[in-house]
Scaffold this active site. Structure first.
Site, short mmCIF file in Angstrom:
data_model
loop_
_atom_site.label_atom_id
_atom_site.label_comp_id
_atom_site.label_asym_id
_atom_site.label_seq_id
_atom_site.Cartn_x
_atom_site.Cartn_y
_atom_site.Cartn_z
N ASP B 201 -24.39 5.08 14.93
CA ASP B 201 -23.08 5.75 14.87
C ASP B 201 -22.00 4.68 15.04
O ASP B 201 -22.11 3.83 15.92
CB ASP B 201 -23.00 6.79 15.99
CG ASP B 201 -21.76 7.65 15.87
OD1 ASP B 201 -21.87 8.73 15.29
OD2 ASP B 201 -20.69 7.21 16.37
N ASN B 209 -9.56 4.94 10.53
CA ASN B 209 -9.10 6.02 9.66
C ASN B 209 -7.68 6.45 10.00
O ASN B 209 -6.83 6.58 9.11
CB ASN B 209 -10.02 7.24 9.81
CG ASN B 209 -10.92 7.39 8.60
OD1 ASN B 209 -10.69 6.76 7.58
ND2 ASN B 209 -11.95 8.21 8.74
N ASP B 218 -13.03 4.30 4.06
CA ASP B 218 -14.07 4.27 3.03
C ASP B 218 -14.56 2.84 2.79
O ASP B 218 -15.76 2.62 2.61
CB ASP B 218 -13.53 4.86 1.71
CG ASP B 218 -13.40 6.37 1.79
OD1 ASP B 218 -13.86 6.95 2.81
OD2 ASP B 218 -12.83 6.98 0.86
N ASP B 244 -19.60 9.07 9.92
CA ASP B 244 -19.86 7.67 10.24
C ASP B 244 -21.20 7.53 10.95
O ASP B 244 -21.39 6.71 11.83
CB ASP B 244 -18.73 7.09 11.10
CG ASP B 244 -18.54 7.87 12.39
OD1 ASP B 244 -19.15 8.97 12.51
OD2 ASP B 244 -17.81 7.40 13.29
#
Lengths: 196, 326
Positions: B201, B209, B218, B244
């Site tokens: 993770d 973001n 991205d 993610d």
């Protein structure tokens, strides 16, 4: 209409007039059809619409397009099999003409759901034949006319062919066999390709 | 009353109706051969030869002399041409007492297509009643139909492969998706080969973001995907299972020391900042690992849960860490 017929017609249009002509026809008709599947069935109307649009786009009449399709089936080496299947009908042109009555039955033997039009052949006088072809699907006899013209050359025979009667159900093609062996025909090997 | 009168006939008549016949006398010598038989033997003499020199009788096998032919109680005989091709033939045989000879009519049967090519035969070489031409027609039509069917099958297969790949691929990163992972679990358990499960993770991804926008996020995900692919082997599976979150199935690899090494290297590489439009985006990763060998009966759900637990242990340990559960 059997997919094989429409599929071969697509082949004819793409090879003779180009890919753009075929895709142009399909997009103008807005058919939910990207490619013809040879093993599917299509409504006769699909074929007729395509023919009609093609005639408009090429500024040609439908009958002459169908006749060219018939010629293509016999003369183009990329669809050699159709010619071979037709040539199996007879050893000379007369023999071949008589075999037309078996065409429907023979093709059913090979493809049980392929229905070709009924054809009747009558020798009215020596060397004059009347070929009555069922007009289903509409225009089919004109494909036959093209096939008959091209096969006369293939056998090396001199034949005068014309449509002499036409109704909604049937078209009569008259064939005058002027000379059976007029010229050297195209070579025909009876052996199937690939076997030795 | 004599029901059967001898019928006078000429061989020319037989030639027309049975172009593949032989008339054999009491000594086994061929007295007459139909035109197609003559063609088949080409420049070899047929008339005047002994029939057993030209043809080999395959069934019934015990017949070696023509005298025995009279005793054949079957109508059908199987023969072979004595030539380089050994073309098989089917024959119908009958004894003609008045002429004191044997009539043998031949046919190519299933070898018709080869025979036509070998001996350069045409439609007029066969009796009109024989189904030779129909047979050739069918062979030709069948070949054409098979070509079309095989093209169709290949096209469908290709399209299916494309659809299958799309259905099992994560659109953004090109990694496997959860569907592919589930399928892999099933296969892995069936194969019964030890494996380990790595649950990864990203840390601080949300802030990339939020700060730099989704396009930057991205770019980070794509960079991470590249790292995961490069640091694993072909036989392993790397899947993106959430925003993610990633899961790696490491095939036949359950050595804790090696797994720790891999996990450490992954974190180290993921921490290398990704440059997106001149902005440096930094993330890290927390990892939890479980080994199938830790279970008597490995169960995907249980393993996934344990991997998740191990991952959260890493998170609690201050992130950018890995935990190998034993």
């Amino acid at each position: 209409m059997h997919g094989l017929i429409l599929w071969t017609f697509e082949f004819f249009v793409r090879l003779t007039y180009g890919n753009q002509v075929w895709t142009g026809v399909l997009s103008k008709l807005d058919l939910s059809l990207n490619a013809v599947e040879p093993l599917f069935h299509y409504d006769d109307q699909v074929g007729l619409s395509i023919l009609q649009q093609l005639a408009v786009d090429l500024n040609r009449d439908r009958q002459s397009l169908l006749e060219d399709f018939g010629t293509f089936l016999v003369t183009d080496t990329r669809v050699e099999r159709v010619r071979r299947l037709l040539r199996f009908g007879g050893v000379d042109y007369t023999d071949f003409l008589h075999s037309l009555e078996d065409l429907k039955g023979r093709s059913l033997l090979a493809v049980p759901d392929l229905h070709l039009p009924n054809i009747q052949v009558d020798e009215r006088q020596p060397h004059r034949f009347e070929i009555t072809c069922e007009n289903i699907p509409k225009g089919a006899p004109y494909v036959l006319l093209g096939v008959l013209r091209a096969l006369a050359d293939d056998f090396g025979s001199l034949v005068f062919l014309e449509v002499t009667a036409e109704t909604a159900d049937n078209v009569v093609i008259t064939a005058d066999l002027l000379e059976c062996q007029h010229a050297e025909g195209r070579e025909f090997l009876w052996a199937t390709g690939g076997v030795s | 009353m004599n029901m059967e009168r001898p019928i006078p006939f000429t061989c020319g008549v037989l030639d027309r109706v049975l172009p593949m016949h032989l008339m054999i006398d009491a000594k086994g010598i061929i007295q007459h051969a139909g035109p197609t038989i003559q063609k088949v033997f080409g420049d070899r003499d047929v008339v005047g030869r002994n029939v057993f020199g030209l043809l080999e009788l395959k069934r019934p096998r015990n017949i070696k002399r023509i005298e025995d032919v009279r005793g054949i109680d079957t109508k059908r005989v199987r023969l072979k041409i004595r030539d380089e091709y050994e073309t098989p033939l089917t024959g119908a045989v009958a004894f003609m007492p008045d002429l004191n000879c044997v009539l043998l009519n031949l046919s190519f049967g299933y070898s018709i297509a080869e025979a036509v090519a070998r001996y350069e035969l045409t439609g007029s070489d066969f009796a009109p009643t024989e189904l030779a031409v129909e047979m050739l027609y069918l062979v030709e039509a069948k070949t054409a139909a098979m070509d079309i069917a095989s093209q169709l099958a290949h096209r469908l297969h290709d399209e299916k492969e494309v659809a299958k790949n799309e259905a099992q691929t994560d659109g953004l990163t090109g990694l496997a998706n959860r569907r592919a992972l589930d399928l892999r679990f099933g296969r892995q358990l069936k194969r019964n080969v030890p494996f380990s499960l790595m649950h990864l993770d990203l840390d601080y991804f949300k802030s990339v973001n939020d700060t730099h926008g989704h396009a930057a996020g991205d770019a980070v995900l794509e960079a991470v995907a590249d790292v995961l692919q490069q640091e694993t082997r072909e036989v392993d599976l790397v899947a993106r299972v959430g925003g993610d979150e990633f899961v790696i199935v490491l095939d036949n690899l359950v050595c804790p020391a090696r797994l720790e090494k891999i996990a450490a290297r992954l974190i180290q590489r993921i921490e290398k900042p990704v440059v997106f439009r001149d902005i440096e985006c930094g993330v890290s990763a927390s990892i939890g690992v479980v080994l199938s060998t830790s279970y008597v009966h490995p169960d995907p759900l249980e393993m996934a849960e344990d991997a998740d637990q191990a991952l959260y242990a890493s998170k609690r340990a201050g992130r950018a860490a890995f935990t190998v559960s034993r």
